[in-house]
Design an enzyme around this catalytic site. Structure first.
Site, PDB file in Angstrom:
ATOM      1  CD  GLU A 108      -3.092  -0.982   2.172  1.00 41.64           C
ATOM      2  OE1 GLU A 108      -3.100   0.048   2.894  1.00 41.64           O
ATOM      3  OE2 GLU A 108      -3.945  -1.881   2.254  1.00 41.64           O
ATOM      4  CD  GLU A 109       6.240   2.947   2.651  1.00 43.70           C
ATOM      5  OE1 GLU A 109       7.256   3.662   2.542  1.00 43.70           O
ATOM      6  OE2 GLU A 109       6.145   2.014   3.480  1.00 43.70           O
TER       7      GLU A 109
END
Length: 433
Positions: A291-292
């Site tokens: 997600e980062e």
């Protein structure tokens, strides 16, 4: 703005928050002079033809743009000069509007939407006229909290996740160390169990939000086992005895975001503060990285669009040898090449997002997008700054700030070389041991 029937599967509470969020412009009495439309003409999105966005995505982006234009952009130059922005104030504004928990559970203050909405928010945050503030927000939403939301106990979520989503607490991520940046398995910070507590010793480096954070999502070794199986993620309040902010790091870019070095000297934290299973921290952190990295790509795409558009505007009116700089073939051809690369990266991002929200492992695609995003940002920043000439070498224009800020894209969250290693692993081209 009414939601299209059948698009969102929210319960009554979440629906109420989403309606409230979409009507934010009126509720917050925003000035009619504040534009809620993207400034760059190259943005590909319209409601009817987008691959993954619906009208709700665009309404979300529009509401966020109003906050950016009213509460953030007017103060960016000041915060860049001061080396810090008021995180608690800005996070509270964003949290109250629902932007810090778009894809987080409804029962802990989130909107309960899928990850495509987080990507839309990340893209819109790219309209902030610096890289440091969006990065700090991204740490709160997509770096320090995903594992907690997915694997944390109800007690931990109540204590740390809910106030982070609401903007009442600022979070930071404690992974990197002086001798272990992209090589996460080599971290040396240890948490030794003594009774019902862990006693933590060690330190963390390059900690975004660290000077203002209320808690840290800390990765530490909790046993002497194999390096990929001996680490745990721990929710660590930053006001505990033994936690020392050693220094605020002076960076070449991302200047409005505070970055610190932190030391831990016999810091005691309850064992119940471990997120999920003890020893699974490395795995949880790798999942957080998906997600980062998608978030980082989404965020920088918008700023790259802006830099292209501002470069076009400047070179169209700046003349060299009695002709606008833009009309030199080497300039407009180069800008066309860069815009093409942006669109290709955007397509990769949206494909990765579409697969991710269906439950697929997108580690390879996210790594590819992160790699390409970092390299393209460096390439675009260098080319566009050159077209600005002497003005590009000043601090008066956005392109020079982007040139400095975007350099981190190829380093933070996994260096280019680490992304290449991950991609090669999925391609089965690494040397056999």
């Amino acid at each position: 703005m009414a939601l299209r029937a059948g698009v969102l599967s929210l319960n009554l509470t979440a629906s109420h928050r989403f309606y409230k969020l979409l009507s934010l412009g009126g509720a917050r009495s925003l000035s009619e002079n504040v534009s809620s439309k993207p400034a760059n003409a190259s943005a590909p999105a319209t409601m009817g033809d987008h691959l993954i966005y619906t009208q709700e995505h665009f309404a979300l982006k529009e509401s966020l743009r109003k906050i950016i234009d009213l509460e953030i952009n007017p103060y960016v130059d000041q915060w860049e000069a001061e080396g810090k922005f008021p995180a608690h104030k800005i996070f509270k504004i964003l949290g109250s509007a629902g932007f810090l928990g778009v894809n987080k559970p409804v029962e802990y203050g989130g909107l309960g939407l899928d990850y495509s909405y987080s990507v839309a928010v990340a893209e819109e945050l790219g309209n902030i006229r610096c890289g440091g503030i969006p990065m700090a927000i991204g740490v709160q939403t997509d770096m320090a909290t995903p594992a907690l939301a997915r694997f944390g106990s109800a007690e931990l979520k109540q204590e740390f996740l809910l106030p982070s989503i609401m903007g009442d607490k600022v979070a930071c991520l404690g992974v990197s160390e002086i001798g272990a940046g992209s090589d996460v398995s080599s971290i040396m910070t240890k948490a030794v169990r003594k009774g019902d507590d862990f006693v933590i010793n060690g330190g963390k480096m390059w900690t975004t939000n660290g000077a203002q954070a209320d808690w840290m999502c800390l990765l530490a070794s909790t046993s002497d086992g194999a390096p990929h199986k001996n680490k745990s993620l721990i929710c660590l309040p930053m006001n505990l005895p033994g936690i020392v902010i050693a220094r605020q790091i002076d960076k070449m870019g991302m200047r409005s975001s505070d970055t610190v070095e932190v030391f831990f000297d016999d810091v005691r934290v309850p064992c119940k503060n471990v997120i999920g299973q003890q020893g699974m921290g490395f795995t949880y952190q790798m999942l957080q990285f998906q997600e980062e990295r998608l978030w980082a790509v989404a965020n920088i795409l918008t700023m790259m669009d802006t830099i292209i558009q501002e470069t076009i505007q400047y070179t169209r009116q700046r003349k060299v040898f009695k002709m606008p700089v833009l009309y030199h073939q080497s300039v407009h051809f180069r800008l066309a090449e860069l815009q093409t690369e942006i669109e290709l990266l955007r397509s990769l991002l949206h494909r990765s997002t579409a697969l991710y929200i269906k439950g697929n492992d997108v580690t390879k695609l996210a790594s590819m997008a992160k790699l390409k995003g970092g390299r393209l940002a460096r390439e675009l920043g260098d080319s566009c700054l050159q077209f600005w000439g002497g003005m590009g070498f000043t601090s008066d224009v956005l392109v020079s700030r982007f040139y400095r800020d975007s350099r981190l894209m190829s380093i933070g969250g996994g260096a280019d070389e680490v992304m290449l290693g991950i991609i090669c692993k999925y391609m089965d081209t690494l040397p056999k041991k």
